[in-house]
Design a protein around this motif. Structure first.
Motif: not given
Length: 279
Positions: A34-35, A41-43, A108-113, A251-253
């Motif tokens: 999952x990790x 998924x983020x990439x 996972x990240x902030x919208x800025x990141x 694919x947990x985002x």
């Protein structure tokens, strides 16, 4: 001959993150996978999809409409593949990649990141290394004997070659010599805007990496890359999302608990605790 996961380390520091394998306890292995799938998924969303198709194409759309007349052969070739590009990119900026939007809510990240990752990715992308066959060579997956089953490579090359052959036959109708390319002032303005630091800022564009466009062969590769990215390239990373990513456990985002650690016993409840909530 299919790729299979053989080991997972859920972080870069081996003192903190141990290596898990398929022989690890069942739920530990599921949590480790999952990790990986969350990171992937983020990439995928920020880099592979948003940055390297949507944002990558935008400078070419703008330069084509600003520098080429509507009767220019390259304009006529490219414009059908730009239908909706600026609109969907604008909509994404206003609704999707915005505070409180889908990316902010799901990833996972902030919208800025997240925005920073996408921007840095497209600005750092080297055009001459982005041609589909070149990406396969760089990742060392062209050898069929080493990786026999790879439809993305095999089907992608069929599409790339078909587009390249069509583009070459079309452009040869208008450009019979190097002088024809050099004397096309619209083409020169187009290339200059794409590579300019005050224009498209496309890195490593041109035969010299600085916007020089003097041969039919390079023009063919450039047009092929643009059309391939706008069609097959984008389709390959966009349309499978529904089938592959709609099921959140696959694919947990984002993950909502820590990665597994060696020596701890995990259960299905621990795995579920990592996953996004139903809302």
């Amino acid at each position: 001959n299919k790729l299979m996961p053989v080991a997972i380390q859920c972080g870069q520091d081996p003192r903190e993150y141990s290596i898990f394998t398929p022989k690890s306890p069942e739920w530990t292995w599921k949590m480790a996978k999952a990790v990986v799938n969350s990171a992937d998924g983020n990439h995928h969303e920020l880099v592979t999809h948003l940055s390297r198709t949507h944002l990558f194409l935008e400078p070419f759309v703008v330069a084509t409409n600003r520098q080429l007349s509507v009767n220019h052969p390259l304009y006529r070739l490219l414009v059908p593949h730009f239908k909706g590009t600026i609109f969907i990119n604008y909509l994404a900026k206003e609704k999707l990649i915005a505070p409180g939007g889908g990316v902010d809510y799901l990833l996972s990240g902030t919208i800025e990141s997240d925005a920073g990752v996408a921007i840095q990715s497209v600005l750092g992308m080297k055009f001459n290394e982005s041609f589909f066959p070149e990406t396969l060579k760089k990742r060392k997956v062209m050898d069929i004997s080493s990786l026999e089953y790879y439809p993305y490579r095999d089907d992608g090359l069929l599409v790339w070659n078909a587009i390249e052959n069509w583009v070459r036959s079309y452009l040869k109708t208008f450009y019979n010599s190097r002088e024809d390319i050099l004397n096309d002032f619209e083409l020169k303005l187009w290339a200059n805007e794409i590579s300019s630091s005050s224009g498209g800022r496309v890195k490593d564009f041109g035969e010299d990496g600085n916007g020089k466009l003097e041969t039919l062969e390079y023009l063919v590769l450039t047009a092929t890359q643009i059309i391939f990215t706008a069609s097959a390239g984008h389709s390959s990373v966009n349309f499978p999302q529904k089938e592959l990513m709609l099921y959140a456990p696959q694919v947990p985002l984002a993950l909502y608990d820590k990665a597994p650690l060696i020596g701890k016993k995990y259960t299905e409840k621990d795995w579920i605790k990592m996953l996004p909530s139903l809302d």
